[in-house]
Design an enzyme around this catalytic site. Structure first.
Site, PDB file in Angstrom:
ATOM      1  N   HIS A  89     -10.177   6.406  -1.225  1.00  0.00           N
ATOM      2  CA  HIS A  89     -10.155   5.761   0.094  1.00  0.00           C
ATOM      3  C   HIS A  89     -11.284   4.739   0.232  1.00  0.00           C
ATOM      4  O   HIS A  89     -11.712   4.409   1.342  1.00  0.00           O
ATOM      5  CB  HIS A  89     -10.314   6.787   1.244  1.00  0.00           C
ATOM      6  CG  HIS A  89      -9.187   7.751   1.390  1.00  0.00           C
ATOM      7  ND1 HIS A  89      -9.387   9.088   1.701  1.00  0.00           N
ATOM      8  CD2 HIS A  89      -7.863   7.585   1.271  1.00  0.00           C
ATOM      9  CE1 HIS A  89      -8.222   9.696   1.769  1.00  0.00           C
ATOM     10  NE2 HIS A  89      -7.270   8.818   1.507  1.00  0.00           N
ATOM     11  N   ARG A 124      -2.871  19.165   0.763  1.00  0.00           N
ATOM     12  CA  ARG A 124      -3.841  19.497  -0.286  1.00  0.00           C
ATOM     13  C   ARG A 124      -4.887  20.472   0.232  1.00  0.00           C
ATOM     14  O   ARG A 124      -5.321  20.373   1.382  1.00  0.00           O
ATOM     15  CB  ARG A 124      -4.528  18.221  -0.783  1.00  0.00           C
ATOM     16  CG  ARG A 124      -3.643  17.400  -1.682  1.00  0.00           C
ATOM     17  CD  ARG A 124      -4.252  16.057  -2.015  1.00  0.00           C
ATOM     18  NE  ARG A 124      -3.561  14.978  -1.328  1.00  0.00           N
ATOM     19  CZ  ARG A 124      -3.994  13.736  -1.224  1.00  0.00           C
ATOM     20  NH1 ARG A 124      -5.145  13.401  -1.762  1.00  0.00           N
ATOM     21  NH2 ARG A 124      -3.301  12.833  -0.587  1.00  0.00           N
ATOM     22  N   ASN A 142       0.861  -1.186   0.000  1.00  0.00           N
ATOM     23  CA  ASN A 142       0.000   0.000   0.000  1.00  0.00           C
ATOM     24  C   ASN A 142       0.898   1.238   0.000  1.00  0.00           C
ATOM     25  O   ASN A 142       1.382   1.674   1.033  1.00  0.00           O
ATOM     26  CB  ASN A 142      -0.877  -0.047   1.258  1.00  0.00           C
ATOM     27  CG  ASN A 142      -1.797   1.161   1.391  1.00  0.00           C
ATOM     28  OD1 ASN A 142      -1.683   2.129   0.638  1.00  0.00           O
ATOM     29  ND2 ASN A 142      -2.695   1.114   2.361  1.00  0.00           N
ATOM     30  N   ARG A 183      -2.697  -1.775  -3.361  1.00  0.00           N
ATOM     31  CA  ARG A 183      -3.678  -0.693  -3.321  1.00  0.00           C
ATOM     32  C   ARG A 183      -3.359   0.244  -4.487  1.00  0.00           C
ATOM     33  O   ARG A 183      -2.233   0.702  -4.639  1.00  0.00           O
ATOM     34  CB  ARG A 183      -3.551   0.082  -2.023  1.00  0.00           C
ATOM     35  CG  ARG A 183      -4.431   1.306  -2.016  1.00  0.00           C
ATOM     36  CD  ARG A 183      -3.989   2.275  -0.952  1.00  0.00           C
ATOM     37  NE  ARG A 183      -4.837   3.448  -0.944  1.00  0.00           N
ATOM     38  CZ  ARG A 183      -4.468   4.610  -0.452  1.00  0.00           C
ATOM     39  NH1 ARG A 183      -3.280   4.775   0.070  1.00  0.00           N
ATOM     40  NH2 ARG A 183      -5.289   5.630  -0.483  1.00  0.00           N
ATOM     41  N   GLU A 225      -6.974  -1.586   5.534  1.00  0.00           N
ATOM     42  CA  GLU A 225      -7.076  -1.762   4.092  1.00  0.00           C
ATOM     43  C   GLU A 225      -6.320  -3.013   3.663  1.00  0.00           C
ATOM     44  O   GLU A 225      -6.695  -3.681   2.701  1.00  0.00           O
ATOM     45  CB  GLU A 225      -6.488  -0.531   3.378  1.00  0.00           C
ATOM     46  CG  GLU A 225      -7.352   0.717   3.537  1.00  0.00           C
ATOM     47  CD  GLU A 225      -6.550   1.999   3.379  1.00  0.00           C
ATOM     48  OE1 GLU A 225      -5.642   2.238   4.204  1.00  0.00           O
ATOM     49  OE2 GLU A 225      -6.828   2.765   2.462  1.00  0.00           O
TER      50      GLU A 225
END
Ligand code: ADP
Length: 399
Positions: free
Chosen positions: A178, A239, A10, A89, A384
């Site tokens: 996500h 961001r 990931n 991922r 995840e």
């Protein structure tokens, strides 16, 4: 039945999480995290059957160096022989992928093409895939897309109010990201809170370096805060989240910025880092906030205000709420941010329990609101890796 392990990779924007997982039991044999990649203090920490270890990474180490170190560890601990697949991922799958895919040259082409929509992520994901293919050429490689879970969004939620031809001809729409994390934590929350699988309304807030909020009805994403790219929505580490689109013209035609410079500014120099002028790392911001640093305080205030507004907005598609769920590095650890966000939502009857809020940190899940709170809020550490492991094992077995 023979032992079957999956290597899960990931690659985040500045991190590499990895795990070698037993596909039947979910046990993690090797797991770890390379953090602060591209920075002077890059580190790689890992656990091998419970024992904590640390590998020094050279200053400025990138994803490729971190993966090379991981491959060395896999061979060192003799784990390669039981691997049946590598699960990756991948952030952006465009509209082509509504589920996980075995990586073929065609799939790689799509991931490469969509990199322009996820410039901080898909290139890191591709580095991971290429390094893993080179290290384990005999293994099935599987891509698990962050966008796939949000393919259930209705058209009125995923379309921009732009000329329709942009969507039809160029796929310009909101995709959301996500998804693997929102899917996992919502499933866990439904189970923990004893909600009905076919009758629940949740809002999940994944707060890591990237941050997004998702409205989930009966197991399906009905809206989410990220859009065409992972830039839209709430404030993040570097961001900006939502801005006035008119800013683009102002910065380019009036202030002389190039398009590339504006793009870099919005993706890499804004958010917590831009406002605080200190760091994108929430831990650093919080330390400065506690010491009374003015811009760190402002950064936290803006982050929490915008996040609370986004959460409140999702009461519209859900028409009610069974639970709010925090996850991701910030959501799982920052009692300060959770308390500030819930304070904004107190008018809805949301009441934090300070002891519970402090207890649910560092990998511990739990409800953080009081018994009488009208909105149950909980922390669920995301996983995840386990979701990716399950999909990769399924596809490797041809199911
Ligand atoms: P990524 O999106 O790269 O996977 P993570 O989910 O690991 O990122 O989240 C990284 C963020 O979590 C960083 O801003 C980091 O500062 C924050 N974080 C990690 N631990 C803590 C902590 N104890 N308190 C506050 N923030 C934390």
């Amino acid at each position: 039945m023979s032992v079957q392990h999956v290597l899960v990779i990931n690659c985040g924007s500045s991190s590499l999480k990895f795990a070698v997982i037993d596909a039947s039991s979910g046990d993690e044999l090797l797991s770890g995290l390379a953090e602060r990649l591209h920075n002077d203090d890059a580190t790689l920490k890992y656990k091998f059957v419970g024992n904590k270890e640390q590998n020094a990474l050279p200053a400025g180490a990138d994803h490729k160096i971190a993966i090379d170190t991981l491959v060395t560890l896999i061979h060192q601990y003799d784990l390669a022989k039981d691997l049946i697949a590598v699960g990756h991922r991948v952030v952006h799958g465009g509209e082509q992928f509504t589920g996980s895919q075995v990586i073929t040259p065609d799939v790689l082409d799509v991931i490469t093409q969509t990199a322009q929509l996820a410039p901080l992520h898909n290139p890191a994901n591709l580095t991971g895939i290429q390094a893993a293919q080179a290290a384990f050429p005999e293994l099935v490689q599987v891509a698990v897309f962050d966008t796939a879970f949000h393919q259930s969004m209705p058209k009125h939620a995923f379309l921009y109010a732009l000329p329709y031809s942009l969507y039809k001809e160029h796929g310009v729409r909101r995709y959301g990201f996500h998804g693997t994390s929102h899917h996992y934590v919502s499933t866990q929350a439904v189970e923990t809170l004893g909600l009905a699988a076919d009758n629940h309304r949740l809002i999940t807030a994944h707060l890591g370096n990237g941050c997004s909020v998702c409205a989930i009805k009966n197991g399906a994403s009905v809206d989410t805060s990220m859009g065409l790219t992972p830039l839209e929505g709430v404030v993040m580490g570097t961001r900006s989240g939502d801005i006035d689109p008119g800013l683009f013209d102002y910065l380019t035609s009036q202030l002389g910025y190039s398009v590339a410079e504006v793009n870099t500014m919005l993706n890499q120099q804004s958010g917590l880092l831009g406002i605080s002028e200190l760091s994108n790392d929430c831990r650093t911001i919080e330390e400065a906030y506690v010491e009374g640093h003015e811009q760190a305080t402002l950064a936290l205030d803006i982050f929490c205000y915008r996040l609370a507004k986004q959460i409140a907005a999702y009461l519209v598609p859900l028409k009610g709420l069974d639970a709010l769920v925090f996850t991701g590095g910030i959501g799982e650890n920052s009692d300060i941010i959770r308390a500030k966000v819930l304070a904004h939502l107190s008018f809805l009857g949301c009441q934090i329990d300070e002891q519970r809020n402090l207890a649910a940190r560092f990998g511990k899940s739990g409800v953080i609101t009081s018994e009488t709170s009208l909105i149950t809020t909980m922390v669920v550490p995301t996983n995840e890796e386990w979701m990716i492991c399950q999909d990769a094992a399924r596809l490797a077995k041809g199911a």
